[in-house]
Design an enzyme around this catalytic site. Sequence first.
Site, PDB file in Angstrom:
ATOM      1  N   THR A 180       7.692 -15.839  38.881  1.00 25.62           N
ATOM      2  CA  THR A 180       6.536 -16.620  38.424  1.00 25.62           C
ATOM      3  C   THR A 180       6.285 -16.516  36.920  1.00 25.62           C
ATOM      4  OG1 THR A 180       4.999 -14.787  38.858  1.00 25.62           O
ATOM      5  CG2 THR A 180       5.368 -16.365  40.653  1.00 25.62           C
ATOM      6  N   ASP A 181       6.747 -15.431  36.278  1.00 28.32           N
ATOM      7  CA  ASP A 181       6.372 -15.197  34.884  1.00 28.32           C
ATOM      8  C   ASP A 181       6.845 -16.303  33.949  1.00 28.32           C
ATOM      9  OD1 ASP A 181       5.040 -12.901  35.499  1.00 28.32           O
ATOM     10  OD2 ASP A 181       6.607 -11.535  34.823  1.00 28.32           O
TER      11      ASP A 181
ATOM     12  N   THR B 247       9.893 -12.220  41.914  1.00 26.88           N
ATOM     13  CA  THR B 247       9.059 -11.525  42.905  1.00 26.88           C
ATOM     14  C   THR B 247       9.381 -11.972  44.316  1.00 26.88           C
ATOM     15  OG1 THR B 247       7.258 -11.233  41.323  1.00 26.88           O
ATOM     16  CG2 THR B 247       6.674 -11.132  43.648  1.00 26.88           C
TER      17      THR B 247
END
Length: 331
Positions: free
Chosen positions: A102-103, A23
């Site tokens: 971030t996942d 992201t």
Amino acid sequence: MQAIEAVPAQDAQRLVILGTGGTIAGRAALAGDNVGYVAGQVSVGDLVAAVPMLKPLPLDVEQVAQLDSKDMNFDVWKALAVQVAFHLGRSDVMGVVITHGTDTIEETAFFLQSVLKPAKPVVLTCAMRPATALVPDGPQNLSDAVAVARQVGAQGVVVVCAGQIHGADDVTKVHTYRVDAFDSGDAGPLGCVEEGMVRLFRPWPEACLAGSFDASAHDRVQASLVLPRVVLLTSHADADGLMVQALLAQAASGMVQPLRGIVVAGTGNGTLHKNLEIALLEAQAQGIRVVLSSRCVRGRVLAHLGQRFSEVSSLSPVKSRIALALDLLPG
């Protein structure tokens, strides 16, 4: 909690910034759209150029991958481990920063800490808003990550986001969209970054005793074409053993990579639905290693006399899967 006195950062040595997408490198069609974006669109060089305070610093910038971190895989982990190890071995490099989605950042951080245990800092950072957002959080996170990587005495793999420093073993993503999406559970964060200054609350992660990284563990990973196959299952109300039975049948067919382990996210203290437990006991009897973890975000699984599985984990389920896979590597 009493803070550990921070040491001023050095200016004389280089940092390496490695990009993997995420992201932080995302773009959306509309500036006000913080969720409908495409990850991994902006180069790490452009991310660095967008942070003015980084321009005077001696930096090497390198794009290792460009993907949405939900699609992270072992090939990228191996490439990252190679590059991180190479740069840590350079006498003129004091630390490495990695931009990441971030996942799965907690999984990548745990993998690198397990494989390298670096004596120099390896700092992963990220963003919850794309680079095209009205108020992107990536530039501040990247600036904070650089401050941590330049900190004298820093070591091990950490994640820096929203002003907090999290250890690789403890960090977990706990929110779907807030900029402060990460937590370190019972342990709490290692420290924080305050206006470019690092303040520690507890010691840095464990590091190898000699050299800049754990060469033996790194070499063992590099010699492996794939990680041993370990699957992650969850116990829940009305659970059954059909998935376990299907996995065993698939493994017996010889058409896929052999199943070596199962990590199960149990309820509470690693408790399992009775139907799932029966199937897992059958898997264990067939030589499949079964490790109990918990769905709970705090606490850890405590072994007890009535437990029918010998292996329990204090890690989160996703990190337990990585730990078991690494433990199953040859050598």
